[in-house]
Design a protein around this motif. Structure first.
Motif, PDB file in Angstrom:
ATOM      1  N   ILE A 120       0.684  -1.263  -0.049  1.00  0.00           N
ATOM      2  CA  ILE A 120       0.011   0.019  -0.093  1.00  0.00           C
ATOM      3  C   ILE A 120       0.988   1.220  -0.029  1.00  0.00           C
ATOM      4  CG2 ILE A 120      -1.716   1.398   1.396  1.00  0.00           C
ATOM      5  CD1 ILE A 120      -2.835  -1.330   2.226  1.00  0.00           C
ATOM      6  N   LYS A 121       2.018   1.106   0.827  1.00  0.00           N
ATOM      7  CA  LYS A 121       2.858   2.397   0.738  1.00  0.00           C
ATOM      8  C   LYS A 121       3.564   2.486  -0.638  1.00  0.00           C
ATOM      9  CE  LYS A 121       4.464   2.503   5.785  1.00  0.00           C
ATOM     10  NZ  LYS A 121       5.680   2.187   6.525  1.00  0.00           N
ATOM     11  N   LEU A 122       3.480   1.587  -1.391  1.00  0.00           N
ATOM     12  CA  LEU A 122       3.963   2.090  -2.771  1.00  0.00           C
ATOM     13  C   LEU A 122       3.509   3.379  -3.484  1.00  0.00           C
ATOM     14  CD1 LEU A 122       4.215  -1.428  -4.473  1.00  0.00           C
ATOM     15  CD2 LEU A 122       6.066  -0.223  -3.470  1.00  0.00           C
ATOM     16  N   SER A 123       2.129   3.679  -3.333  1.00  0.00           N
ATOM     17  CA  SER A 123       1.494   4.727  -3.584  1.00  0.00           C
ATOM     18  C   SER A 123       1.264   6.105  -2.792  1.00  0.00           C
ATOM     19  CB  SER A 123      -0.073   4.471  -4.106  1.00  0.00           C
ATOM     20  OG  SER A 123      -0.290   3.637  -5.086  1.00  0.00           O
ATOM     21  N   ASN A 124       2.379   6.168  -1.857  1.00  0.00           N
ATOM     22  CA  ASN A 124       2.732   7.140  -1.018  1.00  0.00           C
ATOM     23  C   ASN A 124       1.747   7.517   0.139  1.00  0.00           C
ATOM     24  OD1 ASN A 124       5.084   7.873  -2.131  1.00  0.00           O
ATOM     25  ND2 ASN A 124       4.126   8.802  -3.802  1.00  0.00           N
ATOM     26  N   ILE A 125       0.807   6.461   0.521  1.00  0.00           N
ATOM     27  CA  ILE A 125      -0.029   6.447   1.373  1.00  0.00           C
ATOM     28  C   ILE A 125       0.617   6.028   2.886  1.00  0.00           C
ATOM     29  CG2 ILE A 125      -2.054   5.479   2.583  1.00  0.00           C
ATOM     30  CD1 ILE A 125      -2.930   7.406   0.602  1.00  0.00           C
ATOM     31  N   GLN A 126       0.692   6.977   3.803  1.00  0.00           N
ATOM     32  CA  GLN A 126       1.468   6.553   4.912  1.00  0.00           C
ATOM     33  C   GLN A 126       0.538   5.721   5.920  1.00  0.00           C
ATOM     34  OE1 GLN A 126       4.624   7.299   5.000  1.00  0.00           O
ATOM     35  NE2 GLN A 126       4.298   8.062   2.942  1.00  0.00           N
ATOM     36  N   LEU A 127       1.193   4.661   6.480  1.00  0.00           N
ATOM     37  CA  LEU A 127       0.351   3.632   7.310  1.00  0.00           C
ATOM     38  C   LEU A 127       1.262   3.650   8.676  1.00  0.00           C
ATOM     39  CD1 LEU A 127      -0.983   0.973   4.992  1.00  0.00           C
ATOM     40  CD2 LEU A 127      -2.246   3.025   5.887  1.00  0.00           C
ATOM     41  N   LYS A 128       0.656   3.552   9.759  1.00  0.00           N
ATOM     42  CA  LYS A 128       1.503   3.513  10.802  1.00  0.00           C
ATOM     43  C   LYS A 128       0.792   2.555  11.799  1.00  0.00           C
ATOM     44  CE  LYS A 128       1.359   6.617  14.152  1.00  0.00           C
ATOM     45  NZ  LYS A 128       1.420   7.910  14.752  1.00  0.00           N
ATOM     46  N   LEU A 129       1.632   1.277  12.298  1.00  0.00           N
ATOM     47  CA  LEU A 129       0.958   0.326  12.793  1.00  0.00           C
ATOM     48  C   LEU A 129       1.606   0.238  14.377  1.00  0.00           C
ATOM     49  CD1 LEU A 129      -0.531  -2.427  12.983  1.00  0.00           C
ATOM     50  CD2 LEU A 129       1.709  -3.555  12.105  1.00  0.00           C
ATOM     51  N   GLU A 130       0.595   0.426  15.250  1.00  0.00           N
ATOM     52  CA  GLU A 130       1.025   0.581  16.621  1.00  0.00           C
ATOM     53  C   GLU A 130       0.106  -0.386  17.549  1.00  0.00           C
ATOM     54  OE1 GLU A 130       2.713   5.081  17.300  1.00  0.00           O
ATOM     55  OE2 GLU A 130       0.542   4.660  17.567  1.00  0.00           O
ATOM     56  N   GLY A 131       0.880  -1.731  17.869  1.00  0.00           N
ATOM     57  CA  GLY A 131       0.042  -2.650  18.511  1.00  0.00           C
ATOM     58  C   GLY A 131      -1.143  -3.178  17.493  1.00  0.00           C
ATOM     59  N   ASN A 132      -2.451  -3.052  17.903  1.00  0.00           N
ATOM     60  CA  ASN A 132      -3.578  -3.594  17.036  1.00  0.00           C
ATOM     61  C   ASN A 132      -4.026  -2.428  16.155  1.00  0.00           C
ATOM     62  OD1 ASN A 132      -4.068  -6.279  16.724  1.00  0.00           O
ATOM     63  ND2 ASN A 132      -6.215  -5.784  17.473  1.00  0.00           N
ATOM     64  N   VAL A 133      -3.545  -1.152  16.209  1.00  0.00           N
ATOM     65  CA  VAL A 133      -4.318   0.012  15.452  1.00  0.00           C
ATOM     66  C   VAL A 133      -3.327   0.273  14.318  1.00  0.00           C
ATOM     67  CG1 VAL A 133      -4.916   2.218  15.711  1.00  0.00           C
ATOM     68  CG2 VAL A 133      -5.237   0.667  17.651  1.00  0.00           C
ATOM     69  N   ILE A 134      -4.029   0.492  13.308  1.00  0.00           N
ATOM     70  CA  ILE A 134      -3.409   1.105  11.973  1.00  0.00           C
ATOM     71  C   ILE A 134      -3.737   2.505  11.792  1.00  0.00           C
ATOM     72  CG2 ILE A 134      -3.026   0.861   9.493  1.00  0.00           C
ATOM     73  CD1 ILE A 134      -3.362  -1.896   9.716  1.00  0.00           C
ATOM     74  N   THR A 135      -2.882   3.572  11.593  1.00  0.00           N
ATOM     75  CA  THR A 135      -3.303   4.848  11.329  1.00  0.00           C
ATOM     76  C   THR A 135      -3.069   5.097   9.923  1.00  0.00           C
ATOM     77  OG1 THR A 135      -2.914   5.494  13.912  1.00  0.00           O
ATOM     78  CG2 THR A 135      -2.915   7.299  12.204  1.00  0.00           C
ATOM     79  N   VAL A 136      -3.850   5.610   9.146  1.00  0.00           N
ATOM     80  CA  VAL A 136      -3.756   6.061   7.739  1.00  0.00           C
ATOM     81  C   VAL A 136      -3.576   7.558   7.853  1.00  0.00           C
ATOM     82  CG1 VAL A 136      -4.648   5.783   5.420  1.00  0.00           C
ATOM     83  CG2 VAL A 136      -5.251   4.101   7.217  1.00  0.00           C
ATOM     84  N   MET A 137      -2.577   7.812   7.181  1.00  0.00           N
ATOM     85  CA  MET A 137      -2.102   9.557   6.813  1.00  0.00           C
ATOM     86  C   MET A 137      -2.007   9.755   5.423  1.00  0.00           C
ATOM     87  SD  MET A 137       0.543   9.345  10.306  1.00  0.00           S
ATOM     88  CE  MET A 137       1.285   7.938   9.738  1.00  0.00           C
ATOM     89  N   PRO A 138      -1.895  11.088   5.112  1.00  0.00           N
ATOM     90  CA  PRO A 138      -1.757  11.249   3.656  1.00  0.00           C
ATOM     91  C   PRO A 138      -0.267  11.581   3.518  1.00  0.00           C
ATOM     92  CG  PRO A 138      -2.521  13.276   4.978  1.00  0.00           C
ATOM     93  CD  PRO A 138      -2.833  12.025   5.826  1.00  0.00           C
TER      94      PRO A 138
END
Length: 382
Positions: free
Chosen positions: A364-382
């Protein structure tokens, strides 16, 4: 091709902006790369180790696959997605002089990871008692009212009728015993119903059915998503009920997706014929068609990735990030949050459902969408 030209072309492919000529050029370059005898050890590291690492990433991280009855242009984009993964792997080599350093970074990233789902479900019997199927040994689970329930070695739950006479409720008694199989988030399961129909349940789904079919119709109730291979019986149609909608067949292969958080209830036909009904409106599908029920019934051409989950893949074709994240949340049992103004981008890719979450995040990060995985939570950022 020098490094700068390669990087520019790679970025174009990864962002989905490359035309067919550029895709062909990149594909040819990759082929040359794999067989190139001129190897810069200082820049690229040990030749054998690096090539093996790249091929491993290509072969195990992303599996491109087209479903046979859809021979459409979308396959071109699946190829592009595979190439995009190669961009990541090759680009990592170009930008790192030390392959061991890259491996160490990957190792650190994987420490905060989420394992994929698996065969996991709960069987609720007619008396309300429950059986945790993932904790149950293979073999016979229970035998009651002329029905034998067995867990096979492959995890499939099998219903067999052993006595439809004395031990089965009579029509005059009008007593029907129902069982329910429920999969949690991060679970899936397969069941063979008493009539021989095979059902594959996706994550966060349930199916309720009688322990034997005695009426003129074989009725089941579904939540979530399931794929059906219905045993043919011209005397008894098979009906899947979802809220106010029903799907009726005599014997065929189809998928019903009815998650509450999706925009529509989708019925996709692979083989045979089905009738989709909601209120007073009905539509008959042909193989390769999909009925979208949202208010009314709209019939469209089915996408090639509908059955990816049943075939062991997480797949998305021209899907936005929120659509993808709903799949991710159900299969990896994670929570998804969004921060900021997420750009509208469409993604195409496929990865094994056996892969850890971090591998999917890389794609998914190939399209420059930033994803942060912390524990059991994924945060999607521009």
């Amino acid at each position: 091709m020098d490094k700068q030209a390669f990087v520019e072309l790679a970025n174009k492919v990864a962002s989905g902006l490359a035309n067919e000529q550029e895709l062909s050029l990149y594909s040819n370059y990759i082929n040359q790369f794999k067989g190139n005898s001129e190897w810069n050890t200082q820049l690229m590291g040990n030749e054998a180790e690096t090539k093996n690492e790249l091929l491993k990433k290509i072969n195990t991280a992303l599996i491109v696959k087209a479903i046979p009855f859809y021979q459409k242009t979308s396959f071109k984009y699946l190829i592009a997605a595979c190439i995009a993964l190669v961009v990541t792997a090759v680009g990592a080599v170009f930008y790192s002089n030390n392959l061991n350093s890259l491996k160490n970074k990957n190792k650190i990233a994987l420490e905060n990871d989420v394992a994929p789902g698996g065969n996991n479900a709960v069987l609720t019997l007619a008396d309300g008692s429950q059986v945790l199927l993932n904790d149950t040994d293979n073999g016979k689970i229970i035998e009651e009212k002329g029905i034998s329930i067995t867990k096979a070695k492959d995890g499939q739950l099998i219903y067999r009728i052993i006595d439809r006479g004395a031990n089965s409720p009579s029509n005059t008694e009008q007593v029907i015993a129902y069982n329910t199989i429920t999969t949690p988030r991060g679970g899936q399961y397969q069941v063979l119903l008493p009539d021989g129909t095979q059902v594959w349940l996706n994550a966060s789904s349930s199916i309720k059915f009688p322990t034997y079919f005695s009426a003129k119709q074989r009725n089941v109730t579904l939540t979530g998503e399931a794929y059906f291979e219905v045993s043919k019986d011209k005397t008894k149609s098979f009906v899947v009920n979802v809220d106010e909608m029903s799907v009726e067949v005599l014997g065929t292969h189809f998928d019903v997706m009815a998650y509450k958080d999706e925009e529509s209830i989708n019925t996709t036909l692979l083989e045979g014929s089905v009738k989709v009904t909601k209120n007073n409106e009905s539509r008959i599908l042909k193989p390769g068609q999909q009925a979208k029920v949202k208010g009314g019934i709209q019939v469209v051409e089915a996408a090639a990735d509908v059955l990816a989950w049943k075939n062991g893949l997480t797949s998305f074709i021209d899907a936005d990030i929120r659509t993808i994240m709903r799949q991710v949340a159900r299969w990896y049992d994670v929570e998804v949050k969004y921060e900021g103004d997420i750009p509208r981008r469409l993604f195409t890719g496929e990865i094994s459902r056996k892969a850890n979450l971090s591998e999917l995040i890389k794609i998914i990060k190939l399209s420059n969408i930033q994803l942060k995985l912390e524990g059991n939570v994924i945060t999607v950022m521009p």
